[in-house]
Scaffold this motif. Structure first.
Motif, PDB file in Angstrom:
ATOM      1  N   SER A  14       8.296 -30.347  32.634  1.00  0.00           N
ATOM      2  CA  SER A  14       8.817 -29.485  31.689  1.00  0.00           C
ATOM      3  C   SER A  14      10.039 -28.805  32.225  1.00  0.00           C
ATOM      4  CB  SER A  14       7.848 -28.601  30.727  1.00  0.00           C
ATOM      5  OG  SER A  14       7.245 -27.803  31.697  1.00  0.00           O
ATOM      6  N   SER A  15      10.681 -29.176  33.192  1.00  0.00           N
ATOM      7  CA  SER A  15      11.479 -28.277  33.933  1.00  0.00           C
ATOM      8  C   SER A  15      13.034 -28.274  33.254  1.00  0.00           C
ATOM      9  CB  SER A  15      12.126 -29.075  35.471  1.00  0.00           C
ATOM     10  OG  SER A  15      12.412 -30.202  35.200  1.00  0.00           O
ATOM     11  N   HIS A  16      13.492 -27.197  32.982  1.00  0.00           N
ATOM     12  CA  HIS A  16      14.787 -27.054  32.341  1.00  0.00           C
ATOM     13  C   HIS A  16      15.686 -25.824  32.676  1.00  0.00           C
ATOM     14  CE1 HIS A  16      11.766 -24.503  30.306  1.00  0.00           C
ATOM     15  NE2 HIS A  16      12.862 -23.736  29.895  1.00  0.00           N
ATOM     16  N   ILE A  17      16.884 -25.697  32.437  1.00  0.00           N
ATOM     17  CA  ILE A  17      17.615 -24.602  32.824  1.00  0.00           C
ATOM     18  C   ILE A  17      17.602 -23.525  31.839  1.00  0.00           C
ATOM     19  CG2 ILE A  17      20.143 -23.876  33.810  1.00  0.00           C
ATOM     20  CD1 ILE A  17      18.755 -25.863  35.619  1.00  0.00           C
ATOM     21  N   VAL A  18      17.427 -22.288  32.236  1.00  0.00           N
ATOM     22  CA  VAL A  18      17.504 -20.894  31.407  1.00  0.00           C
ATOM     23  C   VAL A  18      18.704 -20.227  31.648  1.00  0.00           C
ATOM     24  CG1 VAL A  18      16.258 -18.834  30.654  1.00  0.00           C
ATOM     25  CG2 VAL A  18      15.114 -20.866  31.121  1.00  0.00           C
ATOM     26  N   TYR A  19      19.581 -19.799  30.835  1.00  0.00           N
ATOM     27  CA  TYR A  19      20.695 -18.944  31.303  1.00  0.00           C
ATOM     28  C   TYR A  19      20.483 -17.443  30.408  1.00  0.00           C
ATOM     29  CZ  TYR A  19      22.601 -23.731  31.446  1.00  0.00           C
ATOM     30  OH  TYR A  19      23.009 -24.899  31.792  1.00  0.00           O
ATOM     31  N   GLN A  20      21.113 -16.533  31.019  1.00  0.00           N
ATOM     32  CA  GLN A  20      20.797 -15.234  30.455  1.00  0.00           C
ATOM     33  C   GLN A  20      22.186 -14.989  29.729  1.00  0.00           C
ATOM     34  OE1 GLN A  20      21.664 -11.911  33.397  1.00  0.00           O
ATOM     35  NE2 GLN A  20      20.097 -10.713  32.124  1.00  0.00           N
ATOM     36  N   VAL A  21      22.248 -14.633  28.428  1.00  0.00           N
ATOM     37  CA  VAL A  21      23.181 -14.374  27.603  1.00  0.00           C
ATOM     38  C   VAL A  21      23.285 -12.882  27.242  1.00  0.00           C
ATOM     39  CG1 VAL A  21      24.089 -14.671  25.133  1.00  0.00           C
ATOM     40  CG2 VAL A  21      22.835 -16.375  26.403  1.00  0.00           C
ATOM     41  N   ARG A  22      24.417 -12.409  27.644  1.00  0.00           N
ATOM     42  CA  ARG A  22      24.553 -10.900  27.583  1.00  0.00           C
ATOM     43  C   ARG A  22      25.759 -10.514  26.585  1.00  0.00           C
ATOM     44  NH1 ARG A  22      23.459  -6.386  30.188  1.00  0.00           N
ATOM     45  NH2 ARG A  22      22.091  -7.249  31.527  1.00  0.00           N
ATOM     46  N   THR A  23      25.365  -9.794  25.657  1.00  0.00           N
ATOM     47  CA  THR A  23      26.379  -9.544  24.657  1.00  0.00           C
ATOM     48  C   THR A  23      26.867  -8.148  24.681  1.00  0.00           C
ATOM     49  OG1 THR A  23      25.397 -11.177  23.478  1.00  0.00           O
ATOM     50  CG2 THR A  23      26.623  -9.538  22.327  1.00  0.00           C
ATOM     51  N   LYS A  24      28.152  -7.498  24.562  1.00  0.00           N
ATOM     52  CA  LYS A  24      28.781  -6.357  24.245  1.00  0.00           C
ATOM     53  C   LYS A  24      29.483  -6.283  23.087  1.00  0.00           C
ATOM     54  CE  LYS A  24      28.995  -5.263  29.395  1.00  0.00           C
ATOM     55  NZ  LYS A  24      29.928  -4.925  30.456  1.00  0.00           N
ATOM     56  N   THR A  25      28.957  -5.467  22.097  1.00  0.00           N
ATOM     57  CA  THR A  25      29.668  -5.499  20.638  1.00  0.00           C
ATOM     58  C   THR A  25      29.816  -4.212  20.184  1.00  0.00           C
ATOM     59  OG1 THR A  25      29.237  -6.400  18.631  1.00  0.00           O
ATOM     60  CG2 THR A  25      27.451  -5.690  19.730  1.00  0.00           C
ATOM     61  N   THR A  26      30.742  -3.857  19.173  1.00  0.00           N
ATOM     62  CA  THR A  26      30.771  -2.745  18.561  1.00  0.00           C
ATOM     63  C   THR A  26      30.438  -2.939  17.151  1.00  0.00           C
ATOM     64  OG1 THR A  26      33.210  -3.439  17.984  1.00  0.00           O
ATOM     65  CG2 THR A  26      32.755  -2.069  20.025  1.00  0.00           C
ATOM     66  N   SER A  27      29.623  -3.921  16.762  1.00  0.00           N
ATOM     67  CA  SER A  27      29.058  -4.139  15.541  1.00  0.00           C
ATOM     68  C   SER A  27      28.023  -3.362  15.377  1.00  0.00           C
ATOM     69  CB  SER A  27      28.672  -5.601  15.316  1.00  0.00           C
ATOM     70  OG  SER A  27      28.156  -5.958  13.897  1.00  0.00           O
ATOM     71  N   LYS A  28      27.659  -2.601  14.123  1.00  0.00           N
ATOM     72  CA  LYS A  28      26.483  -1.723  13.610  1.00  0.00           C
ATOM     73  C   LYS A  28      25.380  -2.607  13.118  1.00  0.00           C
ATOM     74  CE  LYS A  28      29.343   1.861  14.494  1.00  0.00           C
ATOM     75  NZ  LYS A  28      28.840   2.858  15.884  1.00  0.00           N
ATOM     76  N   ALA A  29      25.491  -3.843  13.087  1.00  0.00           N
ATOM     77  CA  ALA A  29      24.434  -4.877  12.682  1.00  0.00           C
ATOM     78  C   ALA A  29      23.453  -5.129  13.681  1.00  0.00           C
ATOM     79  CB  ALA A  29      25.028  -6.250  12.228  1.00  0.00           C
ATOM     80  N   TYR A  30      23.784  -4.564  15.014  1.00  0.00           N
ATOM     81  CA  TYR A  30      22.748  -4.943  16.178  1.00  0.00           C
ATOM     82  C   TYR A  30      22.307  -3.477  16.606  1.00  0.00           C
ATOM     83  CZ  TYR A  30      24.867  -9.522  16.472  1.00  0.00           C
ATOM     84  OH  TYR A  30      25.543 -10.781  16.235  1.00  0.00           O
ATOM     85  N   ARG A  31      21.196  -3.471  17.170  1.00  0.00           N
ATOM     86  CA  ARG A  31      20.485  -2.370  17.519  1.00  0.00           C
ATOM     87  C   ARG A  31      21.022  -1.675  18.565  1.00  0.00           C
ATOM     88  NH1 ARG A  31      15.979  -6.017  16.623  1.00  0.00           N
ATOM     89  NH2 ARG A  31      16.256  -6.260  19.005  1.00  0.00           N
ATOM     90  N   GLN A  32      21.743  -2.216  19.493  1.00  0.00           N
ATOM     91  CA  GLN A  32      22.352  -1.661  20.555  1.00  0.00           C
ATOM     92  C   GLN A  32      23.564  -2.343  20.875  1.00  0.00           C
ATOM     93  OE1 GLN A  32      19.534  -2.258  23.984  1.00  0.00           O
ATOM     94  NE2 GLN A  32      17.845  -0.863  23.049  1.00  0.00           N
ATOM     95  N   PRO A  33      24.456  -1.499  21.529  1.00  0.00           N
ATOM     96  CA  PRO A  33      25.768  -2.023  21.756  1.00  0.00           C
ATOM     97  C   PRO A  33      25.877  -3.068  23.079  1.00  0.00           C
ATOM     98  CG  PRO A  33      25.813   0.019  22.694  1.00  0.00           C
ATOM     99  CD  PRO A  33      24.412  -0.113  21.854  1.00  0.00           C
ATOM    100  N   ASP A  34      24.788  -3.071  23.926  1.00  0.00           N
ATOM    101  CA  ASP A  34      24.739  -4.048  25.325  1.00  0.00           C
ATOM    102  C   ASP A  34      23.350  -4.283  25.330  1.00  0.00           C
ATOM    103  OD1 ASP A  34      25.096  -5.342  27.487  1.00  0.00           O
ATOM    104  OD2 ASP A  34      25.755  -3.529  28.376  1.00  0.00           O
ATOM    105  N   PHE A  35      22.973  -5.791  25.311  1.00  0.00           N
ATOM    106  CA  PHE A  35      21.871  -6.377  25.399  1.00  0.00           C
ATOM    107  C   PHE A  35      21.887  -7.620  25.866  1.00  0.00           C
ATOM    108  CE2 PHE A  35      23.471  -6.395  21.286  1.00  0.00           C
ATOM    109  CZ  PHE A  35      23.577  -8.110  20.926  1.00  0.00           C
ATOM    110  N   ALA A  36      20.832  -8.166  26.673  1.00  0.00           N
ATOM    111  CA  ALA A  36      20.863  -9.438  27.156  1.00  0.00           C
ATOM    112  C   ALA A  36      19.578 -10.116  26.747  1.00  0.00           C
ATOM    113  CB  ALA A  36      20.821  -9.399  28.692  1.00  0.00           C
ATOM    114  N   VAL A  37      19.417 -11.591  26.543  1.00  0.00           N
ATOM    115  CA  VAL A  37      18.348 -12.224  26.281  1.00  0.00           C
ATOM    116  C   VAL A  37      18.274 -13.608  27.041  1.00  0.00           C
ATOM    117  CG1 VAL A  37      18.191 -11.456  24.078  1.00  0.00           C
ATOM    118  CG2 VAL A  37      19.373 -13.372  24.452  1.00  0.00           C
ATOM    119  N   SER A  38      17.384 -14.448  27.257  1.00  0.00           N
ATOM    120  CA  SER A  38      17.305 -15.772  28.079  1.00  0.00           C
ATOM    121  C   SER A  38      17.224 -16.789  26.835  1.00  0.00           C
ATOM    122  CB  SER A  38      16.156 -15.750  28.931  1.00  0.00           C
ATOM    123  OG  SER A  38      16.179 -14.900  29.763  1.00  0.00           O
ATOM    124  N   ARG A  39      18.026 -17.742  26.907  1.00  0.00           N
ATOM    125  CA  ARG A  39      17.978 -18.988  26.241  1.00  0.00           C
ATOM    126  C   ARG A  39      18.303 -20.294  27.134  1.00  0.00           C
ATOM    127  NH1 ARG A  39      16.383 -15.546  23.481  1.00  0.00           N
ATOM    128  NH2 ARG A  39      17.214 -14.820  21.457  1.00  0.00           N
TER     129      ARG A  39
END
Length: 592
Positions: free
Chosen positions: A190-215
């Protein structure tokens, strides 16, 4: 001030009629001096009113001047004087000026008499009064006003240089998404590659302006399918294709990382896709797998790839027959996209050939460097082993240069070509969605016609089954709603696709221009580096001819131990031709 005596509170002398003047003269005391002409009162009474030019305007001027000057005086004003030193006011006891005599209160009979002749004198009196006022105001002191403030020149130029931004662009949220830190996780199965997705946004629809997740890769694929189904007619940037062989290779992982990053940034900068709820789940959710399952449970139709069609109650199953394009604009664009796809595939194949050749050159340079190093190791003469070892090092650096240039070709021009080939595939899927919408519209129209025929048949038969008629009528209304919704969906998809294809053309020009420029800059820099390597190696050879084992001559005996023939042999070839006569003379001396 005596108002009964005829004094005016305004200090002016109004025009008087003949009757008023006669009454004034009769009221004078008897001991007053008689006028020079005794018959003058009679003549004034009998004569018509005098013309305006015969009035004593200087008397009005003199009487009005002190009143105007008193109003200008600022000594009693709470704001103080006007700021300049005013001249002294004319004295009230001056021989040429007298205090104004206020007029008496006029009776109604006198007023009527005066109004009959005053109409002719009104215009001329106003003009004369205005002239007198201008003369009086010219003698009054004027307030000295400073110059108006001068606006600095830099303010206007600064405002002009600032770029104007529309309200829509200012209100549009910004996104900066980076995909990085690719690392391998899982066991062998089950080996696979995981990437870190970091987002910086000014949209008020998101909880924080800077956050990162793994996908991982399949999460990007889910996002593409969801956006494609939720937004029919929109060209969604697709992810890179799967690769079964070599998917853990460093070069492949890097190229996929850049492709995924470009995909997310294009989606986030799209005016419609940036507001999709699935994009928010992908970028922000910490429990992504659980959120996706809950969403699929709430909306089971999404698992069947129906999306908007199923939400409108439109059946998308089956092709519905062959589609014939009736719009010439879409027909021409479809032909153009097919030709463009073929050309891009041919260009990508040529780029792959160039990359393969560069990798072959790098491999050949590595083999050449290994051979030179082996030869330098077995060479006994240091004058030859040194240059061979230096040339081997140069070839190793050339191999690294070729490998780096091959990778740059893939990441600059090759990735752009591959991206637009995938975009054309996404556009074709949008065309297929439009075809499905067309077939759904015509199927809804056919269903509506059938229900209308059934309803009309029941009405002609005259049956009294009201429940049946109501049921059929409700079915007709529902079929009309479905047909109308299908027609609107087809029209909206056509309008959206026109805008998407125009945006595709604009971005294609910009992306290819940037890719070609980067490709050329990389090629120029690689050639400069290669030339610098060879020039440096050549300069080292020329500089080390005297002190380094590189081409160092053997030890020479002293001049006394060498024969003259050996000395002549050690001379340069250019000097031997010039010293032929000297060598012959030396030989004759030895024989003697």
């Amino acid at each position: 001030m005596d108002l009964d005596a005829g004094d005016s509170p305004w200090g002016d002398v109004p025009s008087q009629s003949d009757a008023t003047k006669s009454a004034a003269r009769e009221d004078k005391p008897s001991n007053a001096p008689s006028p020079a002409n005794p018959s003058q009162p009679d003549s004034q009474t009998s004569n018509p009113p005098r013309s305006p030019t015969s009035r004593k305007l200087p008397a009005r001027k003199i009487g009005a001047q002190p009143t105007r000057l008193e109003t200008v005086d600022g000594s009693h004003d709470p704001l103080g004087p006007l700021g300049v030193e005013e001249p002294a006011f004319p004295s009230a006891s001056s021989s040429s000026e007298q205090a104004p005599t206020p007029p008496r209160k006029e009776s109604s009979q006198t007023r009527n008499t005066r109004l009959s002749g005053g109409a002719q004198q009104a215009s001329s009196s106003r003009s004369a009064a205005e002239a007198a006022d201008r003369d009086d105001s010219s003698n009054l002191p004027r307030r000295i006003r400073g110059p108006p403030p001068v606006q600095p020149a830099g303010v206007s130029s600064l405002r002009q240089t600032q770029p104007s931004v529309s309200i829509e662009q200012a209100a549009k949220p910004s996104f900066d998404i980076t995909v990085g830190d690719p690392h391998k996780v899982g066991d062998i199965t089950s080996s696979h590659i995981v990437y870190q997705v970091r987002t910086k946004t000014t949209s008020k629809a998101y909880r924080q302006p800077d956050f990162a997740v793994s996908r991982r890769y399949r999460d990007f694929l889910w996002l593409y399918n969801s956006l494609h189904n939720n937004n029919p007619g929109i060209v969604v940037p697709p992810p890179p294709e799967k690769q079964a062989v070599g998917r853990f290779d460093s070069n492949f992982v890097e190229s996929r990382r850049q492709a995924l990053e470009r995909m997310l940034n294009k989606i986030a900068h799209h005016s419609v896709l940036q507001h999709d709820a699935d994009l928010k789940i992908f970028l922000e959710s910490d429990a992504f797998s659980l959120d996706v399952k809950n969403k699929e449970n709430r909306e089971p139709d999404l698992g069947q790839n129906k999306g908007v069609f199923s939400s409108l109650g439109i059946n998308v199953g089956g092709g519905g027959g062959k589609f014939v394009e009736h719009d010439d604009w879409f027909h021409d664009r479809r032909i153009y996209l097919d030709a463009l796809e073929n050309q891009l595939k041919a260009l990508l194949k040529a780029i792959d050939t160039v990359v393969t050749q560069r990798k072959g050159l790098a491999e050949a340079a590595g083999d050449f460097a290994a051979s030179l190093s082996s030869l330098a190791a077995v060479e006994l003469s240091p004058s030859l082993s040194g240059p061979l070892a230096g040339l081997s090092d140069i070839q190793l650096r050339i191999r690294e240069l070729y490998e780096r240039q091959a990778q740059q070709d893939v990441l600059t021009l090759g990735i752009t070509i591959d991206e637009y080939i995938r975009l054309i595939s996404s556009i074709k899927q949008a065309f297929q969605q439009r075809q499905k919408a067309y077939h759904s519209w015509h199927n809804a129209e056919s269903e509506l016609q059938k229900r209308r025929n059934t309803h009309e048949k029941l009405l002609r038969q005259g049956k009294s089954q009201q429940d049946k008629l109501n049921e059929v009528a409700a079915g007709v209304a529902d079929a009309e709603r479905r047909a109308h919704s299908a027609r609107l969906l087809f029209d909206d998809m056509g309008r959206l696709m026109r805008g998407e294809l125009e945006r595709f053309e604009r971005e294609k020009v910009e992306d290819f221009k940037s890719g070609v420029e980067t490709f050329l800059e990389g090629a120029v820099e690689a050639q400069k580096e290669l030339i610098e390597l060879w020039e440096t190696f050549l300069m080292q050879l020329n500089a080390e001819e005297g002190g380094d084992p590189f081409n160092k001559p053997p030890a020479q005996p002293s001049t006394g131990e060498m024969s003259k023939a050996d000395q002549a042999a050690q001379k340069p070839a250019s000097s031997q031709d010039n010293d032929v006569e000297a060598a012959a003379t030396a030989t004759i001396e030895q024989e003697a």
